[in-house]
Design a protein around this motif. Sequence first.
Motif, PDB file in Angstrom:
ATOM      1  N   UNK A   2       0.821  -1.208   0.000  1.00  0.00           N
ATOM      2  CA  UNK A   2       0.000   0.000   0.000  1.00  0.00           C
ATOM      3  C   UNK A   2       0.858   1.262   0.000  1.00  0.00           C
ATOM      4  N   UNK A   3       1.937   1.245   0.799  1.00  0.00           N
ATOM      5  CA  UNK A   3       2.794   2.426   0.849  1.00  0.00           C
ATOM      6  C   UNK A   3       3.501   2.663  -0.489  1.00  0.00           C
ATOM      7  N   UNK A   4       3.829   1.583  -1.192  1.00  0.00           N
ATOM      8  CA  UNK A   4       4.460   1.728  -2.507  1.00  0.00           C
ATOM      9  C   UNK A   4       3.489   2.340  -3.514  1.00  0.00           C
ATOM     10  N   UNK A  10       4.948   6.675  -7.842  1.00  0.00           N
ATOM     11  CA  UNK A  10       4.129   5.578  -8.375  1.00  0.00           C
ATOM     12  C   UNK A  10       2.806   6.101  -8.903  1.00  0.00           C
ATOM     13  N   UNK A  11       2.202   7.041  -8.194  1.00  0.00           N
ATOM     14  CA  UNK A  11       0.931   7.611  -8.650  1.00  0.00           C
ATOM     15  C   UNK A  11       1.110   8.390  -9.950  1.00  0.00           C
ATOM     16  N   UNK A  12       2.209   9.135 -10.056  1.00  0.00           N
ATOM     17  CA  UNK A  12       2.467   9.864 -11.299  1.00  0.00           C
ATOM     18  C   UNK A  12       2.677   8.906 -12.463  1.00  0.00           C
ATOM     19  N   UNK A  59       0.312  17.190   4.563  1.00  0.00           N
ATOM     20  CA  UNK A  59       1.733  17.355   4.838  1.00  0.00           C
ATOM     21  C   UNK A  59       2.374  15.992   5.020  1.00  0.00           C
ATOM     22  N   UNK A  60       3.671  15.952   5.077  1.00  0.00           N
ATOM     23  CA  UNK A  60       4.374  14.664   5.173  1.00  0.00           C
ATOM     24  C   UNK A  60       4.097  13.969   6.493  1.00  0.00           C
ATOM     25  N   UNK A  61       3.931  14.708   7.593  1.00  0.00           N
ATOM     26  CA  UNK A  61       3.691  14.066   8.873  1.00  0.00           C
ATOM     27  C   UNK A  61       2.228  13.695   9.081  1.00  0.00           C
ATOM     28  N   UNK A  62       1.337  14.093   8.211  1.00  0.00           N
ATOM     29  CA  UNK A  62      -0.077  13.728   8.337  1.00  0.00           C
ATOM     30  C   UNK A  62      -0.338  12.318   7.827  1.00  0.00           C
ATOM     31  N   UNK A  63       0.590  11.779   7.029  1.00  0.00           N
ATOM     32  CA  UNK A  63       0.397  10.442   6.471  1.00  0.00           C
ATOM     33  C   UNK A  63       0.752   9.395   7.426  1.00  0.00           C
TER      34      UNK A  63
END
Length: 63
Positions: A2-4, A10-12, A59-63
């Motif tokens: 899932x993280x990958x 990966x999404x792009x 933001x990066x810490x919200x994930x």
Amino acid sequence: MKSLLSSKPALWFLFLFNLAVAAVAPFVVEGTQGLMTSVGMGVVSLGAGVSLVRGRGETADAR
């Protein structure tokens, strides 16, 4: 896994590759198969695009 799949690169890749295949498929593969391939790849591309837009405000810490 899932993280990958939820990483931005990966999404792009999913967005751009599937969008290109969706645009070219009806011209390469004739008939219903080409149309359905285009629709399927377009749905995957839209899903990746929506995930990119949704993740834009986080933001990066919200994930």
